[in-house]
Design a protein around this motif. Structure first.
Motif, PDB file in Angstrom:
ATOM      1  N   ILE A   1     -20.785  -8.836 -32.618  1.00  8.52           N
ATOM      2  CA  ILE A   1     -21.781  -9.602 -33.290  1.00  8.52           C
ATOM      3  C   ILE A   1     -22.106  -9.107 -34.759  1.00  8.52           C
ATOM      4  CG2 ILE A   1     -24.519 -10.235 -33.302  1.00  8.52           C
ATOM      5  CD1 ILE A   1     -24.457  -9.586 -30.370  1.00  8.52           C
TER       6      ILE A   1
ATOM      7  N   ARG B   1     -19.591 -25.915 -27.668  1.00 15.08           N
ATOM      8  CA  ARG B   1     -20.297 -27.330 -27.825  1.00 15.08           C
ATOM      9  C   ARG B   1     -21.071 -27.192 -29.396  1.00 15.08           C
ATOM     10  NH1 ARG B   1     -23.042 -23.908 -24.483  1.00 15.08           N
ATOM     11  NH2 ARG B   1     -25.287 -23.622 -24.648  1.00 15.08           N
ATOM     12  N   PRO B   2     -21.447 -28.214 -29.564  1.00 17.99           N
ATOM     13  CA  PRO B   2     -22.586 -28.104 -30.857  1.00 17.99           C
ATOM     14  C   PRO B   2     -23.694 -27.368 -30.583  1.00 17.99           C
ATOM     15  CG  PRO B   2     -22.183 -30.425 -30.086  1.00 17.99           C
ATOM     16  CD  PRO B   2     -21.163 -29.528 -29.420  1.00 17.99           C
ATOM     17  N   THR B   3     -24.417 -26.658 -31.517  1.00 11.17           N
ATOM     18  CA  THR B   3     -25.632 -26.004 -31.371  1.00 11.17           C
ATOM     19  C   THR B   3     -26.242 -26.205 -32.619  1.00 11.17           C
ATOM     20  OG1 THR B   3     -24.815 -23.824 -32.179  1.00 11.17           O
ATOM     21  CG2 THR B   3     -24.544 -24.395 -29.766  1.00 11.17           C
ATOM     22  N   ILE B   4     -27.420 -25.522 -32.850  1.00  9.86           N
ATOM     23  CA  ILE B   4     -28.212 -25.596 -34.113  1.00  9.86           C
ATOM     24  C   ILE B   4     -27.381 -24.933 -34.949  1.00  9.86           C
ATOM     25  CG2 ILE B   4     -30.424 -26.165 -33.441  1.00  9.86           C
ATOM     26  CD1 ILE B   4     -31.071 -23.105 -33.479  1.00  9.86           C
ATOM     27  N   ALA B   5     -26.351 -24.049 -34.816  1.00  4.86           N
ATOM     28  CA  ALA B   5     -25.442 -23.488 -35.855  1.00  4.86           C
ATOM     29  C   ALA B   5     -24.833 -24.620 -36.665  1.00  4.86           C
ATOM     30  CB  ALA B   5     -24.233 -22.696 -35.349  1.00  4.86           C
TER      31      ALA B   5
ATOM     32  N   LEU C   1     -19.098 -23.981 -34.393  1.00  3.37           N
ATOM     33  CA  LEU C   1     -18.987 -22.626 -34.967  1.00  3.37           C
ATOM     34  C   LEU C   1     -19.476 -21.521 -33.848  1.00  3.37           C
ATOM     35  CD1 LEU C   1     -21.131 -23.690 -38.180  1.00  3.37           C
ATOM     36  CD2 LEU C   1     -18.874 -22.513 -38.128  1.00  3.37           C
ATOM     37  N   ALA C   2     -20.602 -21.852 -32.971  1.00  3.36           N
ATOM     38  CA  ALA C   2     -21.028 -20.589 -32.247  1.00  3.36           C
ATOM     39  C   ALA C   2     -20.584 -20.681 -30.893  1.00  3.36           C
ATOM     40  CB  ALA C   2     -22.533 -20.653 -32.217  1.00  3.36           C
ATOM     41  N   LEU C   3     -20.503 -21.543 -30.225  1.00  2.00           N
ATOM     42  CA  LEU C   3     -20.284 -21.830 -28.861  1.00  2.00           C
ATOM     43  C   LEU C   3     -19.051 -22.851 -28.687  1.00  2.00           C
ATOM     44  CD1 LEU C   3     -23.741 -21.266 -27.268  1.00  2.00           C
ATOM     45  CD2 LEU C   3     -22.173 -19.526 -27.685  1.00  2.00           C
TER      46      LEU C   3
ATOM     47  N   CYS D   1     -25.514 -25.473 -40.666  1.00  2.00           N
ATOM     48  CA  CYS D   1     -24.243 -25.186 -41.367  1.00  2.00           C
ATOM     49  C   CYS D   1     -23.611 -26.463 -41.983  1.00  2.00           C
ATOM     50  CB  CYS D   1     -23.388 -24.334 -40.838  1.00  2.00           C
ATOM     51  SG  CYS D   1     -23.842 -22.600 -40.776  1.00  2.00           S
TER      52      CYS D   1
ATOM     53  N   ARG E   1     -13.481 -19.261 -38.692  1.00  2.00           N
ATOM     54  CA  ARG E   1     -13.810 -19.630 -37.092  1.00  2.00           C
ATOM     55  C   ARG E   1     -13.224 -20.742 -36.863  1.00  2.00           C
ATOM     56  NH1 ARG E   1     -15.725 -18.696 -31.880  1.00  2.00           N
ATOM     57  NH2 ARG E   1     -16.855 -20.748 -31.395  1.00  2.00           N
TER      58      ARG E   1
ATOM     59  N   MET F   1     -16.704 -19.621 -42.369  1.00  2.00           N
ATOM     60  CA  MET F   1     -16.697 -20.760 -41.769  1.00  2.00           C
ATOM     61  C   MET F   1     -15.120 -21.388 -41.298  1.00  2.00           C
ATOM     62  SD  MET F   1     -19.781 -23.189 -43.163  1.00  2.00           S
ATOM     63  CE  MET F   1     -19.416 -24.622 -41.886  1.00  2.00           C
TER      64      MET F   1
END
Lengths: 209, 209
Positions: free
Chosen positions: B67, B161-165, B157-159, B169, B150, B147
């Motif tokens: 992290i 699937r789409p997330t609030i990341a 970005l994060a997982l 962004c 990744r 970005m």
């Protein structure tokens, strides 16, 4: 479940407002907007600062509850309306998401968004020759004033107990001497620094008195 | 429960590292530190950038999991070791906490911390006359490069699937024309912008093509 109406305070051409409207649209959550302008009589007024001490949009009102930061609003909407999909509660997965919210608050806001403002909308009060130090001093004051306003009426920043808000917001005010910034105008913040220092397990660093 | 050893990467006099060490100390969670310096051979090296593409501390390693942002680390530790106390999962309470993490990433980091660095540790590569625009262009590049790194190997970005990341962004890279910033060097990011635009319910704003 009773539907509490959502009111989103926005201003024209704000990228941070767009983030929230984009997410509301994807979630299919109904809301109303209240549109502001950037004048001293509006976003910078005392009346608006009662909603958001930073004097900025977006602000989300959910009944009597007011959330004043775009990232905090995204977190709220994800947890209230997005189930585990958009912001999982698992520690590692949540941290993965939070890395990118941090990037958007840092490199995007002070990088991409700043360049856009200066090249496209250059405000009269922010000339291109403003130095990083001048800008940083203004931001430092805004941060300390925002904390002071909260801490003048509550012992802890976010809730009725210490949270990671305390962990995130303690260090740099505590290092104020190294920045040659006087905390005399912020008595409630100074008292709060003492409360954090008194937490069991507190650890200091060089430069914190 | 098997204890996975925590390794915290730190550097001397870093306020952001202190936030994490303060919280680990209060939680009573054991950890080891790996100390770095600010030289090109260390934090700015390719080897360290494999851990953190921004080339910064703190970084927390939990076994194979890495992290790389102080706020994300605080969130991880709160959820993994702090129960509901330090970061509740309730939407409104979590948003209250997140407001202050946002303040620490914004006014504290670009205000208080920046003033401290410039007055106390002024690095050779960052003179006091650096303008806000110069600084913002450098941050914009760092954000886009992070970005791109990744997104060159993952669709989101994060997982998985789409997330609030994605919500946090998308907007400012999508407004790149208004900032007169060329996205040609970032093909994976351009492809990702297209994937976000294709999400059901997507909403655009003026300035996004």
């Amino acid at each position: 479940m009773t539907e509490i109406p959502l009111i989103l305070h926005v201003a024209p051409r704000s990228g941070n407002c767009h983030k929230v409207e984009l997410f509301l649209s994807i979630l299919g959550v109904p809301y109303r907007t209240a549109t502001h302008d950037y004048t001293p009589a509006d976003l910078k007024s005392q009346a608006f600062r009662a909603k958001n001490p930073r004097g900025q949009v977006p602000v989300l009102e959910i009944g009597d509850n007011v959330i004043w930061d775009s990232q905090a609003i995204l977190v709220y909407l994800a947890r209230a309306h997005g189930g585990e999909g958009w912001l999982p509660s698992d520690a590692a997965a949540m941290a993965e998401v939070m890395q990118w919210l941090a990037l958007s608050a840092n490199e995007h806001l002070f990088g991409l968004a700043q360049v856009r403002i200066m090249r496209r909308y250059r405000h009269g009060n922010e000339p291109l020759v403003l130095t990083v130090l001048e800008r940083a001093l203004a931001l430092a004051a805004r941060g300390l004033e925002t904390m002071e306003r909260r801490l003048a009426r509550a012992p802890w920043l976010a809730l009725d107990r210490p949270t990671i808000a305390e962990m995130a917001c303690f260090t740099y005010p505590a290092l104020h001497r190294e920045a040659e910034i006087d905390l005399a105008p912020y008595p409630a913040t100074r008292a709060w620094l003492g409360r954090v220092r008194a937490l069991p397990g507190f650890k200091t660093m060089e430069g914190i008195d």
